[in-house]
Design a protein around this motif. Sequence first.
Motif, short mmCIF file in Angstrom:
data_model
loop_
_atom_site.label_atom_id
_atom_site.label_comp_id
_atom_site.label_asym_id
_atom_site.label_seq_id
_atom_site.Cartn_x
_atom_site.Cartn_y
_atom_site.Cartn_z
N TYR A 160 -6.34 5.10 -1.36
CA TYR A 160 -6.49 6.53 -2.01
C TYR A 160 -6.14 7.47 -0.81
CZ TYR A 160 -9.24 10.12 -4.03
OH TYR A 160 -9.25 11.56 -5.16
N LEU A 164 -2.92 9.94 -1.06
CA LEU A 164 -3.20 11.44 -0.88
C LEU A 164 -2.30 12.09 0.14
CD1 LEU A 164 -5.18 13.37 -2.04
CD2 LEU A 164 -6.93 13.00 -0.29
N LEU A 167 0.65 12.40 -1.24
CA LEU A 167 0.73 13.51 -2.47
C LEU A 167 0.74 15.08 -1.48
CD1 LEU A 167 0.27 13.81 -5.56
CD2 LEU A 167 -2.06 14.53 -4.50
N ILE A 168 0.11 14.96 -0.31
CA ILE A 168 0.19 16.03 0.20
C ILE A 168 1.59 16.55 0.79
CG2 ILE A 168 -0.69 17.29 2.47
CD1 ILE A 168 -3.43 16.08 1.79
N ALA A 171 4.43 16.28 -2.42
CA ALA A 171 4.06 17.20 -3.67
C ALA A 171 3.75 18.59 -3.38
CB ALA A 171 3.12 16.51 -4.69
N TYR A 172 3.05 18.68 -2.35
CA TYR A 172 2.73 20.04 -1.98
C TYR A 172 3.46 20.60 -0.94
CZ TYR A 172 -0.69 23.61 0.07
OH TYR A 172 -1.08 24.78 0.31
N ARG A 175 7.48 19.67 -1.76
CA ARG A 175 7.39 19.86 -3.54
C ARG A 175 8.55 19.05 -4.12
NH1 ARG A 175 5.11 26.15 -4.49
NH2 ARG A 175 3.51 25.74 -2.48
N PHE A 177 8.05 15.87 -5.49
CA PHE A 177 7.59 15.15 -6.52
C PHE A 177 6.44 16.02 -7.24
CE2 PHE A 177 9.55 12.39 -3.61
CZ PHE A 177 10.35 11.66 -4.74
N LEU A 179 2.83 16.80 -9.02
CA LEU A 179 1.41 16.24 -8.37
C LEU A 179 0.67 15.29 -9.25
CD1 LEU A 179 0.21 19.94 -7.60
CD2 LEU A 179 0.40 18.07 -5.98
N GLY A 180 1.12 15.10 -10.33
CA GLY A 180 0.51 14.15 -11.11
C GLY A 180 1.03 13.79 -12.51
N GLY A 181 0.72 13.02 -13.33
CA GLY A 181 0.79 12.76 -14.58
C GLY A 181 1.92 11.70 -14.47
N ARG A 201 10.47 10.23 -11.35
CA ARG A 201 9.97 11.05 -10.48
C ARG A 201 8.32 11.08 -10.71
NH1 ARG A 201 10.19 16.96 -11.84
NH2 ARG A 201 9.62 17.30 -9.65
N ILE A 281 -5.51 7.15 -10.17
CA ILE A 281 -6.55 8.32 -9.98
C ILE A 281 -6.13 9.35 -9.18
CG2 ILE A 281 -8.92 8.93 -9.27
CD1 ILE A 281 -10.06 6.27 -10.46
N VAL A 282 -5.55 8.80 -7.94
CA VAL A 282 -4.79 10.02 -7.18
C VAL A 282 -3.90 10.77 -7.67
CG1 VAL A 282 -3.67 10.19 -4.80
CG2 VAL A 282 -5.48 8.37 -5.08
N SER A 284 -3.19 10.99 -10.94
CA SER A 284 -3.45 11.18 -12.44
C SER A 284 -2.39 10.38 -13.33
CB SER A 284 -3.46 12.79 -12.76
OG SER A 284 -4.12 13.34 -11.96
N TYR B 212 -3.32 13.81 -20.94
CA TYR B 212 -3.71 14.33 -19.82
C TYR B 212 -3.19 15.99 -20.01
CZ TYR B 212 -4.23 10.67 -16.53
OH TYR B 212 -4.73 9.83 -15.76
N ALA B 245 -6.84 13.42 -12.62
CA ALA B 245 -8.06 12.55 -12.11
C ALA B 245 -8.69 12.71 -10.79
CB ALA B 245 -7.28 11.09 -12.38
#
Lengths: 336, 627
Positions: A160, A164, A167-168, A171-172, A175, A177, A179-181, A201, A281-282, A284, B212, B245
């Motif tokens: 997790y 994360l 992701l930070i 994606a943040y 940018r 990639f 943030l989810g899906g 991606r 989950i991280v 989505s 989603y 999620a």
Amino acid sequence: MMKFLKEYLVPRLIQYFFVVFLGLTLVFFVPRLLPQDPIREIVGQFQQHGAGLDAKTVETMVATFRELFGLSGSWHEQYWSFWKRIIRFDFGPSFFRFPTPVSELLLRFLPWTLWIMLTSTFLAWLLGNIIGGIAGYFPGRRWSRLLDVFSVAVRPIPYYTFGLILLIFFAYTWRLFPLGGGVSVGRSITFSVASLIDILRHSFLPMLTLLVLNGVGWYHQMKLLVQNVKGEDFVRYAKAGGVKPWWVISQYVLRNAMLPQVTGLALAIGQSYSAAIIVEIVFSYPGVGTLLYEAIARADYNLIMGIAAVSILTVSTLVLIVDLIYPLLDPRVRYR
Amino acid sequence: MRIGRLFVILLVGMVLGCWCAAAFAQPREQTLIHDMLGSVVGTPDDFNTWAGWRWPHRGLHQYCLEPLWIAEPATGEILPLLAKEWPPSYNKDFTKMTIRLQEGIAWNDGVPFTADDIVFTVELHKNTPELLMHGPIAEYVKEIRKLDDYTVEIELSKPNSRFHAYLLDRWGALRPMPKHVFEKIEDPVKFSFNPPIGTGPYKLHSYDPSGYWTTWVKREDWDKSATGKLYGEPKPVYITARDFASEEARILALMTGELDMAFLSVEGMKAAMKAPHVRTWRREWPWNCNIDPFVPGIVFNNLKQPYSIKEVRWALALAINIEEFMSVAVDFMAPVSPIHLPPVPAYEKAYFGPMLEWLRDFELDLGNGEKFKPFDTEVPFKLAEAAKKRGYPVPDAPEAIRSIFGVGWWKYAPDIAEKLLKKHGFYKDEFGRWRLPDGTLWTIQLLSTSDPGTFEHRTMLGAADQWRKFGIGVETWTPVGFITLNLLGEFDVSTTWTALEPWGAGVDLYRTLWPFHSSQVRPIGEYVANAPGGAARWSDPRMDDIIGRMEAVDISDEETTVTLGLEALKILVEEMPTVPIYGGIAFLAWSETYWTNYPGAENLYPNPWHWWPNFKLALPFLKPAKE
């Protein structure tokens, strides 16, 4: 040949069917022992979100769902019907996602998970073993020591947290990639380059998380195995005999060190499920991990059974396959 | 060679182009994007909300469907939408109800909405046992008649002064179905209702097969929706309900402008606020939205010893130091409530005002003629001081303090709690631990959820801390079957909501009081209908009498309704079957990158929760930020 069938193949097939039977039986009974009623969980959804249902409405809903879910018979009857259905790959409807059949959910979500899980597990295994093997053969080199520091630093990080962190940064902060899906919002999957790239991606960061954290595990194991094997007499003999170094590494050292890693790969598929739940989950990510998490939380027996059955069958079958091809990889097993 | 190089350049260009393509298919500045409460949509292809749980908050009940009436907690009013007026008219013995409908409304496929749709909806539900609302409709509806194209009369098989409650939307109701769609369907239960046909101002645009996200697009004839007709043109062209999620991803999405509206934990809200374009419901501390109409607190299992004893329940309430509790449970960010109602606009004047007078004089009988007044009006000011010490910018004005911290709560009186317990034979051993009258060590098994972000869990932490300090052993228990165990009564003390959520609008408390009717109490091991209120398994003949009298009162008679409501609330205080502690709060964070004029505390025009069906009423008032 008869001896192989009698002493090797048949016992393993019997063991295989026994494991599958026992696993599926447990999968049937264990969720039913939970102090949770799947129907009340669904009614609870309405109530938790603020809908006030009066007693009459609740009673009707409960009775209707019990009938529709096939939970009205005794455990004995349900168990018998479970085996009849499982042969047809029919796990009944998901309770929480009623009326969607579990098999439809598996077909919808499993490919996403298989894509990131199998790709990352196989790549992690391959890269971890190759790099670990070479690093184990040359433990004193600077790059080998740097890899050690990296892997020791990364390996204890939970999935997790590592996900994360990626992701930070990716994606943040930068940018690069999403943030989810699984695909971009508002887009549907088509047979086009744009759609393929969109999928790549979205799956890159979940895959990278699994790849790195699983990869460093394989790296460590392989490195230790190689360091052990390279001190064996047959390796020293080959070197003394003038066999070329890369031939010694690939054919003498890696090939012998690989054997336990092949068994480990089959087992790793099963373990990857738990990692996939967290990683999905991280990010989505629309895989079977989030589906299983939700199924357990909502006591969705049929969905738990469907996912667990696929997991049991996959892992058991892979272990059986590895067991059967082991004699091809290890002559000692073949000659025994 | 050149062709090869050109091909590679083209390929790389195409890949990069696709890679950098916008994350959204719709123009971002015309799209409102909000998160979804709870889990990803489990039935993405199915919109038949009359047949089961279909994740209506994916936008279906906010944007596509409209009810006859809707409860509006922000203003405390009940608003007519598809109905022409509120309240509906009943005959004298409550066996006939007449509904007049709005004219000029059309379904999103252009077919006019008329009385035929209402007649069809009610008849279909009466005759189809598998539909969710079949039970009450079959029980109460004798016949439904169309009087003209815009008037229906429902004849009831037995008197019911609250029959309209089944049609009144408060996160769910029997909403009208499009007759012209359903009448062609053989099996209305299996029908997926895709695309959904509603009278709301939006229609389905697209959705993710994995559940989603769901995107809605504004109808060209939005003025033929009840929302558009009554409140004006909704501003966003597209609305996307998107699930993440993990909360971390939601916070990052909000900060990057991928999300406009999010429901977060307090920690999540504090993190999101670091982005300059993110605002909260209240612009200043405590930031949260404190008009959510529910009351978290302690729920005793009144069928279990020793919690069946009123003095024991009161002792446990008085053993709570509310300042310490609120610090642990909500970081001082919620208004306390001593009664079984949330301190929201609908109830302030009607109930909190009159109850405050009564609470000041309310006395507990400690035995031997000794009395004790437990209510403490200074609690809000004590909480304000404690919050100040923690470094929060608490306002000084008494009115502002009451608005943030509530009207008062029970005194921290461990000495009185001790007297109440000793009255029933409880005693403290040489180690200062409370023992039950039979000598066994008193250990409370405190049931809650495992999710540390929930009210239930935080209430558990606060209560366990207080009772341990008082000398009672507390075992916290957070099993996966929290809901089931509450409904079955398999617990000593729980931390679910202390009463069924009231409408949050109007003055009628019938819905909240009904779970306390003796007919709703079930033995331990049998399910009650509602965990909030019902899980306490408590009843009182006086409460039955009040509920019976309520049934004979027309809801337009507000004076009698309030009088009965006050009587009931007083009984609940005296008996304390559950301990209400604070009013519900929600941590809302809104990005002002693309949209402004959200329904914040300073500008509260409708309900601010984007997962509620009421959110459609906010859409005409949103403003594009770039304008």
